[in-house]
Design an enzyme around this catalytic site. Structure first.
Site, mmCIF file in Angstrom:
data_model
loop_
_atom_site.group_PDB
_atom_site.id
_atom_site.type_symbol
_atom_site.label_atom_id
_atom_site.label_comp_id
_atom_site.label_asym_id
_atom_site.label_seq_id
_atom_site.Cartn_x
_atom_site.Cartn_y
_atom_site.Cartn_z
ATOM 1 N NE ARG A 893 60.213 16.306 -18.373
ATOM 2 C CZ ARG A 893 61.247 16.601 -17.597
ATOM 3 N NH1 ARG A 893 62.088 15.943 -17.145
ATOM 4 N NH2 ARG A 893 61.463 18.065 -17.599
ATOM 5 C CD GLU A 1274 57.308 16.430 -12.967
ATOM 6 O OE1 GLU A 1274 58.409 17.502 -12.974
ATOM 7 O OE2 GLU A 1274 56.676 16.101 -13.860
#
Ligand code: FAD
Ligand code: FES
Ligand code: FES
Length: 1338
Positions: A893, A1274
């Site tokens: 990520r 997030e």
């Protein structure tokens, strides 16, 4: 009441009769306990004995406030009942004798009626996971009981001792503002003078339909007259006040004498006895340092120790006077006495404001602070320079001593003889030309111990106004509070700049710190005393008014302090024609908010003890890298109450491995430990105390190995990497770097972050018939627990039911790291055939479960003269710890987010994963993206400084536009970044405020402001195709009620609420007919973890499909009776044998990504946002304050704006912790030194932006998720880096003012230490480079 008598003899004399029954009231009911164990805290008693589980255990060290209760005492002399907030985790239950305790259950309940304090926090969306909520409710309730119309300042003080990791505090403050007098006044002035809202023309009040997350007008009015009365029995009878007490267990005796002579006799008989008042020191020593004190004496009934008397010389303060009582008394005296007489008092009042939280100050006493003799005591420096007199007494007589350099004889030692008691102190009045200033710098302003504190005492000659005397005392710089008096060189001098230099020299000479001095921060701690003196110097120069003071210098002593917060929330209203019953898009309340506010919401540890239940405690490794020679549990096994020991030997060969992706960790370590706090085994015992004590008795022999690798730098040096790395390259990176002249090479770093969910890890495993197990856990991934338990115990998954009702916060920390805890408990339950419970203590949780990966990014960026980025070449290093866990996925990520929100044609990024001897780092909100995105935003600043343009212009030039492709070839579709940036710049008034900031900076030398804008783009999805699936089960019962189950865990993010909104829309029934009880592997199997922000995206569609299936089956029934109602249709369906149970299943299509070919689509879509933050920095201490934050986010068509805005605010504050405040400290040998809220500081109430505006972009949708919504958990976290960059802007201005180069690196977290030491000036110049060998940054 038991009449057992205990006679204590001293020199042949008989002392008073001692009672042994503990009597107190809880929620109005009398509790009589004849066999109390004096080691028990009030919290233990409430939760285990009285089963009042609303009061939560968050830390056991007085640092989080989750256990707050109200304790009330009738003060006979004043005929007044006083109420104080108390941390039940530290309060010994024995100290409650004759008092009344009120818990959250005692003030209201969902079944009867909520108290307005409970109702308002619930309705204002101030409760997410709810674990902190009862404590916050009780803090507020106690305030109201003492003060029905408090001020905002009262609110500020009230919440200093409460923490929340979910909400970001704003909604709680908004809710409770409505109790204040200030709020009433503001509302009145709003009605007459316009609203004064930060959103200006966008303010909801100016629109026809109000944009409100809730309506304050619906709040039930508060009437103090309706409060329960104080127990009359306690008022009428004084027997409990008068009783001398002696409670006794096998190990501890607790005495409460009622007169001084008895106290002295007891101390003489038991010289090692501890005098216990607040227990805020002793409680920590016994719980965390495992010290044992067999005799405890409570002096609360001794009048001599409770004195607060004004005399001719000053104020006499009894040693047992609490800090709050002292504070109140000092404030009163300051109103009455001439100002000059009360300068010592003023210094104390200012210091007490930042001493602990209100709960601590309400019980902790003056004597406790003095006698503990902590080198960072906040009061002792003031007492020392004020030369207080102390009265000491023993049976042999009394003496008076001065607190001078001889009083503290060593680390936590004083001149007191063992049999002596401190009776009280005399706080002298100050003289007319005497000034006392106190200073304190800590990591966080509120409720934090000092890094360095100081008291400075200056006396001037009455006639000449020249210096007559000067003394200073410092804490945090030596093993004791350090007094400095040898300033003879400056005596007789005028208060002018010459004094500064000479005083600096003395301080530098006297306060020397070794490189290994505990506490680290060597250079900073050496700089602070000089900075403090400079502040006092300027303040006194102004006060003396004899010489001109440069107006720019005045900022040196102006304090950064709490101000009444303002906020606004803007979101799109549902279409006017949307039916009332359809709740999608409406800001409805979290479905469990009311239960959370009343303490009725159940977390796993609130499940009552099950017959024959045992407790488990781990034996952890104490070495970071070592071979295990032997583990010997024999001493532990011989202890009474110990059931047994489990270790790797209890696991079948070949089954002792786990890991969410790669199974590279042993459940119980067999041969070699690779970090501290790895599990070597576990003791099972009849209760927690025995289990934990026995676990400490298990002897382990090690052979230590080297090198111990802690930091990323160590890993690079020793080439210690996991063999997996990730790389993406697009365009012609080398070609661009060869042909471009503008190239910047630099690096940036982020630190470790601890999840600090308020509820620690734990579980309860119940063996059922034969092999069956039922597991109640606080995990984010129940299916993985079932899977691993099944593999390790060789039991099919269909016999293991793992259930979760709700968890008290997760943030990624309970995704994979909860699994070994449940598995080991299952092994124990299976072996001993007993229910097994374990809940990690806060220190175990922090030291063993890992957190956010620290990152180090090296980069090279090429750009043209206009600031357009041409190429980036970056290397990312993540500190993974001792196993892989999710580190590869975290790095993936990071690699996919390195460009943040910017289109980079030519980009090469390599991610390397460092293997270190730290606990395995794991998922944490943002999952590697914030760490990587920080590099891109740092580059934007580098370029803006290079080309001389505003960072916003550079951002705008490089921003992704519709149709662009990312460096991993994903198309940017519905890209609203530009809209977000433009709207944020506009609504925050960025450009105008930047000019004001410049003006402020010109006019102030020691305080500087900075403003900064940050963009974000966050890829939504796991990035791992098989995880992108979810299921739902809808059961409709014959009364029409609906039980909904899905695969996601409710952890405060509001998932259940959103799922009910979806179900209610599809089924077309009111939300209150739909109930979600729990998630469970027997209802919806094979769930993915509740992570990656996709809970509502995945489960939302699954729920929708299941409900649609029900509607479809009902169609013939409805068609037959279109005017009928739901309940009728359901009855009809039942009688027509139509199944009323349906499942729904969803997976995200088209998610694939191939790392080798850089093709595919890793994410379903992107969530965008932009934030603008302004800060003010104190250049002399490094302290800072958030002045204002404006956030604009594209969340598509929000399913629930209240929940989504709550997620934005909560994520922002958590990110603020990551980027500025939270710093985990490790020793070079891999020991975690930050193991609780006392040493690891997450943001508190006082840290929120003074103005906080959040807007959701209007008129946007998202075809990729349920009802056009977007994921939110997030994405907003990174926006908090706007605070870091704003701080950097302020620091730049400070450095320019001191002719220092404006280019510098500010690594995250931007702690006070870093800020101060990079704001170079004449003080930092004096501090030569100091080595720090005490701690390591991982
Ligand atoms: C969450 C938290 C925050 C804190 N924040 C701060 C802070 O900001 N600043 C700071 O300086 N401290 C802080 N402390 C430390 C602590 O609160 C103080 O030192 C406090 O004043 C201790 O008082 P007490 O009544 O709780 O002491 P206790 O724990 O009851 O006793 C402490 C010691 O003092 C001795 N003692 C007490 N009274 C007498 C007496 N009359 N004669 C002889 N010996 C006596 C006891 O024997 C014992 O050794 C904090 C502690 C906690 C838990
Ligand atoms: S549990 Fe008591 S303060 Fe944290
Ligand atoms: S709601 Fe406050 S910690 Fe979760």
């Amino acid at each position: 009441m038991s009449k057992e008598e205990h006679r204590i003899f001293h020199n042949g004399e008989t002392m008073d009769e001692y009672e042994s029954s503990l009597v107190f009231f809880v929620n109005g009911k009398k509790v009589v306990e004849d066999n109390i164990d004096p080691s028990w805290t009030l919290l233990q008693y409430l939760r285990t004995k009285l089963r009042l589980c609303g009061t939560k255990l968050g830390c056991a060290e007085g640092g989080c406030g989750a256990c707050t209760v109200m304790v009330s005492k009738y003060h006979r002399a004043e005929d007044k009942v006083r109420h104080i907030p108390v941390n039940a985790c530290l309060a010994p239950v024995c100290s409650m004798h004759g008092l009344a305790v009120t818990t959250v259950e005692g003030i209201g309940s969902v079944k009867t009626k909520l108290h307005p304090v409970q109702e308002r926090i619930a309705k204002s969306h101030g409760s997410q996971c709810g674990f902190c909520t009862p404590g916050i409710v009780m803090s507020m309730y106690t305030l109201l009981r003492n003060m029905p119309k408090p001020s905002m300042e009262d609110l500020e003080v009230t919440f200093q001792g409460n923490l929340c990791r979910c909400t970001g505090y704003r909604p709680i403050i908004e809710a409770y503002k409505t109790f204040t007098e200030d709020w009433e006044k503001m509302r009145a002035s709003k009605l007459t003078n316009g609203n004064g809202c930060g959103m200006g023309k966008d303010c909801c009040m100016l629109k026809d339909r109000k944009v409100e997350l809730y309506s304050e007008s619906e709040f039930v009015p508060y009437h103090e007259s309706q409060e329960p009365i104080f127990p009359p029995e306690l008022k009428l009878k004084d027997q409990w006040d008068k009783q001398s007490l002696h409670f006794k267990s096998k190990e501890i005796s607790w005495f409460r004498p009622t007169n001084l002579m008895d106290l002295l006799k007891l101390k003489s008989k038991f010289p090692k006895a501890k005098i216990v008042v607040g227990n805020t020191e002793i409680g920590i020593e016994t719980k965390f340092k495992h010290l044992t004190y067999p005799v405890l004496i409570q002096p609360s009934q001794i009048t001599e120790l409770e004195v607060l008397d004004i005399t001719d010389e000053g104020l006499k303060v009894g040693a047992a006077v609490t800090l709050e009582a002292l504070n109140e008394c000092l404030k009163e005296q300051m109103k009455i006495l001439p100002e000059w007489k009360t300068r010592v008092f003023k210094a104390l009042v200012e210091t007490l404001h930042y001493f602990g939280g209100k709960q601590t100050r309400s019980v902790a006493c003056v004597g406790g602070n003095i006698i503990t003799a902590s080198p960072i005591s906040d009061l002792n420096p003031i007492f020392m320079v004020a030369k207080i007199e102390l009265e000491l007494q023993s049976v042999d007589g009394s003496r008076r001593v001065l607190m001078d350099q001889n009083f503290f004889t060593g680390y936590r030692k004083t001149i007191l003889n063992e049999d002596e008691i401190l009776i009280g102190i005399l706080l002298p009045f100050s003289e007319e030309y005497q000034y006392i200033h106190a200073h304190k710098q800590s990591r966080r302003r509120d409720d934090d111990i000092a890094i360095v504190n100081a008291a400075i005492n200056v006396k001037f000659d009455e006639d000449s106004k020249k210096l007559k005397d000067i003394s200073m005392a410092f804490g945090g710089l030596a093993p004791t509070t350090k007094l400095i008096t040898n300033f003879s060189e400056v005596l007789g001098m005028e208060w002018l700049e010459d004094v500064l230099d000479k005083v600096y020299e003395v301080i530098m000479r006297e306060l020397v710190l070794d490189s290994e001095a505990p506490g680290g921060m060597i250079a900073y701690r050496r700089a602070l005393p000089l900075s403090f003196f400079l502040k006092t110097f300027i303040a006194l120069k102004k006060e003396l008014n004899m010489h001109e003071v440069d107006s720019r210098d005045l900022s040196a002593f102006k304090k950064l302090s709490f101000q009444t917060p303002k906020s606004s929330q803007v979101f799109q209203l549902v279409p006017e024609d949307q039916k009332d019953i359809d709740l999608v898009g409406r800001p409805i309340n979290h479905v469990a908010a009311e239960m959370q506010a009343t303490g009725e919401a159940i977390y796993f540890d609130d499940i009552p003890k099950i017959e024959n239940e045992a407790y488990m405690a781990y034996v952890y490794s104490t070495k970071a890298f070592a071979n295990i020679i032997s583990i010997d549990a024999s001493e532990a096994l011989a202890m009474d109450g110990v059931v047994g020991f489990i270790s790797a030997k209890d696991i079948k060969i070949g089954c002792n491995k786990f890991g969410p992706v790669v199974q590279d960790e042993e459940v119980f370590i067999t041969k070699q430990v690779t970090c501290q706090y790895q599990m070597l085994g576990a003791i099972v015992a009849n209760d927690q105390q025995i289990a934990q004590k026995a676990a400490r008795k298990v002897a382990v022999d090690y052979e230590e190995l080297h090198p111990v690798i802690v930091s990323i730098e160590d890993a690079i040096k020793h080439n210690s990497f996991y063999d997996k790395e990730r790389k993406i390259e697009c365009g012609d990176v080398d070609g661009v770097f060869e042909t471009t002249r503008n190239i910047i090479k630099s690096n940036c770093r982020t630190g470790y972050q601890e999840h600090f969910y308020l509820e620690t890890h734990g579980c309860l495993v119940v063996p059922k018939e034969v092999d069956d197990l039922e597991i109640y856990t606080s995990s984010q991934h129940h299916a993985e627990i079932t899977d691993l338990v099944s593999r390790i115990l060789n039991i099919p998954q269909n016999r293991i039911v793992t259930k979760i009702k709700r968890i008290g916060g997760g943030f990624g920390g309970k995704q994979s790291r909860g699994v070994p805890i449940a598995v080991t408990a299952a092994i124990a339950a299976n072996k001993f055939r007993r229910p097994i419970r374990i809940m990690l203590d806060r220190d175990e949780d922090m030291a063993s479960t890992g957190g956010r990966h620290p990152f180090f990014t090296k980069y090279k960026v090429a750009f043209n003269d206009y600031g357009k980025i041409l190429a980036i070449d970056a290397e990312l290093y993540a500190n993974a710890g001792c196993s892989l866990d999710l580190s590869l996925e975290v790095m993936e990520r990071a690699v996919l987010h390195i460009e943040n929100a910017y289109k980079i044609e030519n980009l090469r990024v390599i991610g390397k994963i460092c293997r270190t001897n730290l606990p395995s780092n794991t998922a944490f909100r943002g999952f590697g993206a914030p760490q990587a995105m920080l590099a891109a935003e740092t580059m934007i600043r580098n370029i803006s400084e290079f080309v001389g343009k505003d960072p916003v212009d550079i951002a705008m030039k490089n921003l992704y536009r519709e149709g662009d492709k990312t460096h991993y070839n994903q198309d940017m579709i519905n890209c609203n970044l530009t809209r977000c940036l433009e709207q944020c710049v506009d609504s925050s008034n960025y450009h105008e405020r930047k000019l004001s900031v410049q003006k402020f900076n010109k006019e102030n030398r020691w305080k500087k402001r900075g403003i900064s804008v940050v963009c974000t783009k966050y890829g939504v999805g796991f990035g791992v195709p098989f995880l992108e699936q979810a299921g739902a089960l809808v059961n409709v019962y014959t009364d029409g009620s609906v039980l909904l189950t899905h695969s996601g865990v409710e952890m405060g993010q509001g998932l259940n609420t959103k799922m009910i909104q979806v179900a209610s829309r599809v089924l077309k029934i009111p939300a209150d007919m739909i109930y979600i009880s729990e998630v469970s592997t027997d209802k919806v199997p094979n769930s993915s973890p509740s992570a990656a922000s996709v809970g509502s995206d995945l489960n939302g569609v699954a729920v929708k499909k299941a409900c649609e299936e029900i509607r479809m089956r009902l169609k013939p029934i409805i068609n037959k009776n279109p005017k009928g109602e739901w309940k009728e249709w359901i009855k009809d369906a039942y009688f027509n044998r139509i199944s009323l149970s349906a499942t729904g299943y969803h997976y995200t299509p088209e998610i694939t990504y191939d790392w080798d070919t850089n093709t595919g689509t890793p994410y379903n879509y992107f969530t965008y946002g932009v934030a603008c933050t302004e800060v003010e920095v104190d250049c002399l201490t490094g302290d800072h304050q958030l002045l204002r934050t404006d956030i604009v986010m594209d969340l598509g068509a929000s399913l629930n704006p209240a929940i989504d805005i709550g997620q934005i605010e909560g994520a922002f504050m958590q990110g603020y912790g990551l980027f500025t405040l939270e710093e985990m400290v490790y020793s070079p040998s891999g020991t975690v030194l930050s193991k609780g809220p006392g040493s690891y500081k997450i943001p508190g109430f006082g840290d929120i932006p003074i103005e906080f505006n959040v807007s959701l972009l209007e008129g946007v949708g998202n075809p990729k998720a349920v009802y056009s919504s977007k994921a939110v958990g997030e994405p907003p976290l990174f926006l908090a880096s706007s605070a870091l960059f704003a701080i950097r802007e302020a620091m730049k201005s400070a450095r320019l003012g001191q002719y220092m180069p404006p280019y510098f690196r500010l690594h995250a977290p931007a702690t006070a230490e870093k800020i101060r030491m990079l704001c170079d000036d004449h003080i930092t110049e004096r501090i030569k480079k100091c080595e720090n060998t005490w701690n390591v940054i991982p």
